[in-house]
Design an enzyme around this catalytic site. Structure first.
Site, PDB file in Angstrom:
ATOM      1  N   HIS A  95       0.822  -1.218   0.000  1.00 33.60           N
ATOM      2  CA  HIS A  95       0.000   0.000   0.000  1.00 33.60           C
ATOM      3  C   HIS A  95       0.855   1.267   0.000  1.00 33.60           C
ATOM      4  O   HIS A  95       0.346   2.353  -0.276  1.00 33.60           O
ATOM      5  CB  HIS A  95      -1.006  -0.001   1.157  1.00 33.60           C
ATOM      6  CG  HIS A  95      -0.436   0.266   2.510  1.00 33.60           C
ATOM      7  ND1 HIS A  95      -0.220  -0.711   3.447  1.00 33.60           N
ATOM      8  CD2 HIS A  95      -0.067   1.425   3.105  1.00 33.60           C
ATOM      9  CE1 HIS A  95       0.248  -0.174   4.555  1.00 33.60           C
ATOM     10  NE2 HIS A  95       0.363   1.130   4.366  1.00 33.60           N
ATOM     11  N   ASP A 126       0.248  -7.574   1.420  1.00 35.66           N
ATOM     12  CA  ASP A 126       0.636  -6.177   1.603  1.00 35.66           C
ATOM     13  C   ASP A 126       2.151  -5.999   1.703  1.00 35.66           C
ATOM     14  O   ASP A 126       2.651  -5.278   2.570  1.00 35.66           O
ATOM     15  CB  ASP A 126      -0.040  -5.568   2.828  1.00 35.66           C
ATOM     16  CG  ASP A 126      -0.084  -4.042   2.747  1.00 35.66           C
ATOM     17  OD1 ASP A 126       0.427  -3.482   1.750  1.00 35.66           O
ATOM     18  OD2 ASP A 126      -0.609  -3.409   3.676  1.00 35.66           O
ATOM     19  N   SER A 209       4.543   2.949   7.821  1.00 37.23           N
ATOM     20  CA  SER A 209       4.303   1.726   7.054  1.00 37.23           C
ATOM     21  C   SER A 209       5.518   1.349   6.214  1.00 37.23           C
ATOM     22  O   SER A 209       6.090   2.180   5.522  1.00 37.23           O
ATOM     23  CB  SER A 209       3.107   1.913   6.117  1.00 37.23           C
ATOM     24  OG  SER A 209       1.903   1.787   6.813  1.00 37.23           O
TER      25      SER A 209
END
Length: 356
Positions: A95, A126, A209
């Protein structure tokens, strides 16, 4: 920076109650000497040796690992990454890269951003790998740890670029292990359901992230990916974050580096497309089969469009998310049972799970 635009935490959806644990604090105290007439007066309190040792350990881990954590800038979004090898491969979240192919990467040793190109993105877990177009001198790969040895209560540091603040570090503990989490597709999420995630109290903010969750031995135990959201407030729930375990990171990134793609997902599948169905009170009541892939697990078990799956093995199913979570925790090739309704009548069939 508009934090809401940064691809970092996504709303976590999970079926178990979460435990939020605060990190232990080290206090400072010292002995007080009663001085005689000829004794010199005490000039200050001593810092306890244990607190000094812990602080020194924190600082050593940061010096060792932070050079392996980079900032990744896409055209509109920003995240973090971890240097995977000395060939310029960097692992991050799918992402973070989104649908883009080229990126600006800032390493600990580069004064100017370097360009990088996407190798492969695997939204199902992911994870993604990008590669630097030019490998700078001194690029330092991270050392990944053993996920099986991660335990609740372990002190961890989260490293990344929250809100664009590169080389930032937060600290906490491992709150729990073995969480199965669905991130949803809102705000650019990949809709992935990931098993065995590490739950941590270390702050995971937008931009973290793809960074590193690190133990005090200097080994990366996970890739910070999600932060839970308070459903009542619609905002992040402090102290509840999730990281993809290092074992899964090595498996996926290793395949991408060697083959340019993921050739063995290790993810169980039924071979269907499906949707959630509701009962007459509009409550989720099962997973309706929309289509069945020819030769897939469901096809071999005799399922067909229109069937409503209510249980996989011993796990009751009410939504498509619950089915995804059950499959994420399972393995291809395992035999189990699937319970379903057909024209209002209950049936049970043996099924050998396929691979996604």
């Amino acid at each position: 920076m508009d934090a809401s635009r940064t691809r970092a935490p996504r709303t976590a959806v999970f079926a178990v109650a979460l435990l939020c644990c605060a990190a232990p604090a080290a206090g400072c105290s010292g002995p007080v000497a009663l001085a005689g007439r000829d004794a010199p007066a005490a000039t200050g309190a001593a810092v306890p040796t244990a607190a000094t040792d812990l602080q020194d350990r924190y600082q050593q881990v940061i010096r060792d690992v932070l050079p392996s954590v980079v900032q990744i800038q896409a055209s509109r979004d920003l995240g973090s990454g971890v240097v995977y090898d000395d060939k310029g491969h960097i692992v991050t979240n799918a992402h973070v890269v989104g649908a883009e192919k080229t990126f600006q990467v800032t390493t600990a040793s580069s004064e100017e951003p370097l360009t990088a190109t996407l190798v492969y993105s695997y939204p199902e877990q992911d994870l993604a790998v990008v590669r630097l177009d030019r490998v700078p001198d001194g690029l330092k790969p991270a050392v990944f740890g053993d996920s099986e040895k991660v335990e609740a209560g372990q002190i961890v540091l989260a490293m990344g670029s929250p809100l664009g603040l590169s080389s930032s570090v937060t600290q906490g503990i491992v709150s729990a292990t073995g969480r199965t989490v669905s991130e949803g597709s809102e705000g650019g999420g990949t809709d992935a359901t990931i098993a065995n995630m590490v739950q941590t109290s270390a702050a995971i903010n937008p931009g973290n992230s793809g960074g590193a969750l690190v133990g005090l031995d200097g080994r990366v135990i996970g890739i910070p990916t999600l932060a839970a959201a308070d459903p009542g407030l619609g905002s992040a729930a402090p102290g509840i974050g999730f990281a993809i375990p290092a074992s899964l990171v090595r498996t996926v990134a290793g395949q991408i580096v060697r083959h340019g793609e993921v050739v063995d997902s290790g993810r169980a599948a039924l071979g269907i497309t499906a949707r959630t169905v509701v009962d007459d009170r509009y409550r989720p009541a099962g997973v309706a089969v929309v289509s069945v892939r020819a030769g897939g697990a469901a096809d071999r078990a005799g399922l067909r469009p229109g069937d409503v799956i209510t249980r996989l093995g011993d796990t009751p199913l009410t939504t498509i998310t619950s089915l995804s979570e059950a499959l994420a925790a399972d393995r291809p090739g395992r035999r189990t049972t699937v319970t379903y309704l057909r024209d209002g009548t209950g049936h049970t069939a043996e099924v050998t799970l396929g691979e996604q």
